[in-house]
Design a protein around this motif. Structure first.
Motif: not given
Length: 351
Positions: A299-318
């Motif tokens: 999960e990521v917060a709607a207000t979170a900036r992409i820079a804060a979660f980009a690494h996790d999303v980029e690594r995931s196929e889901k």
């Protein structure tokens, strides 16, 4: 109406179809108090439109940034908004009062008691100490010495200069001098705070520290701020909304996200092209509809900036679930995220 300017219930400051023309007999280009000429007609007559038919509304507590390149009209506009320069046409309303209907004494009183101003050049008085500089506007108001010194010390502590009250400007660094300017502008307890390119003379590290300082002070004081800059990165860090100017005209008003994702004109698109999207855009801005029965990686917060979660999303196929108020608002996966970050067109609309 200026693009992106919606009606607000009770703006503390509003410009209504404001223009500022320089040249011979500019009033001949007005009709019913409004600008009634094209840029070509004005140019042919030797008229310069420093500001042309601008309408904005700024609600109480907002940080409103006006930006543009040199010559765009941003500094002229802020002088008009502050009552320092009268418009050729249109009206400026401060708390519902039309500034052009006020006497000079009334305008001076408003600027001294309800407006604070910080400029690019610190404009500190070299013969006064830090305490003397911060207390100076209160001295002008005729406040008793004990009262103004106590208030000045309070503001000096607020900006982190406690212990330097007896130093002179020449004994301070550039960042410290600007903090004195900020403290001085806040000493009168202004309702409206103008900052005209206040950090452009500072080196990048100090400049970022001063941006952080403005954010900290705004979090504490909840002032209405009109901030002038030519730097989109700076605007994106501190602004609730941004107005981009070109040749005296406001091209678009919106949040940093809106300007990056939905530029209204080619100029705005070019102006924001190199903006650091990962630091500006939030999960909510780039999410898609959640797929039925999705198996989310996290999960990521709607207000979170992409820079804060980009690494996790980029690594995931889901995909990741975008959460707001405890519910799934949307989804974000690495393909959609990368499309937005590189500015690729997304299916069904612009990036």
């Amino acid at each position: 109406m200026t693009p992106g300017c919606g009606a607000m219930a009770h703006p503390i400051l509003a410009a209504r179809e404001v223009s500022k023309l320089y040249g011979p007999k500019p009033e001949r280009f007005l009709r019913d108090g409004r600008l009634a000429a094209t840029p070509a007609e004005l140019s042919a007559a030797g008229i310069i439109a420093a500001v042309a038919d601008v309408s904005i509304e700024i609600p109480r507590g907002e940080t409103f940034v006006i930006m543009g390149l040199s010559g765009s009209g941003k500094s002229t506009l802020v002088r008009i908004l502050a009552g320092l320069t009268p418009p050729t046409a249109g009206a400026v309303l401060f708390e519902g009062r039309d500034l052009k209907t006020l006497s000079e004494a009334e305008l001076i009183a408003i600027r001294r008691r309800q407006m604070g101003m910080v400029f690019q050049h610190f404009a500190l008085l070299p013969h006064l100490t830090v305490l003397g500089n911060v207390a100076f506007p209160l001295d002008v108001q005729g406040r008793p010495k004990a009262e103004r010194d106590a208030r000045a010390r309070e503001m000096i502590a607020l900006v982190g200069l406690e212990g330097r009250e007896d130093r002179f400007p020449r004994e301070l660094s550039g960042g410290q001098q600007q903090r004195v300017g900020i403290a001085r502008s806040l000493a009168v307890g202004p309702d409206l705070w103008f900052l005209d390119e206040p950090f452009s003379a500072l080196d990048p590290l100090i400049r970022r520290e001063m941006q952080d300082e403005v954010l900290r002070l705004q979090g504490l004081l909840k002032k209405t701020i009109v901030f002038i800059t030519h730097d989109f990165d700076e605007a994106a860090r501190i602004a609730d909304r941004i107005a981009i100017m070109k040749d005296g005209v406001v091209e678009q008003i919106g949040s940093a996200e809106e300007l990056v994702l939905a530029p209204a004109t080619p100029y705005v698109r070019a102006f924001t092209r190199d903006a650091p999207r990962a630091k500006i855009l939030t999960a909510k801005a780039v999410m898609t509809a959640p797929p039925a029965g999705a198996d989310f990686a996290g999960e990521v917060a709607a207000t979170a900036r992409i820079a804060a979660f980009a690494h996790d999303v980029e690594r995931s196929e889901k995909p990741f679930a975008v959460i707001e108020d405890g519910r799934v608002l949307g989804a974000i996966d690495r393909i959609a995220m990368i499309d937005v970050l590189v500015g690729r067109e997304r299916p069904g609309g612009a990036a």
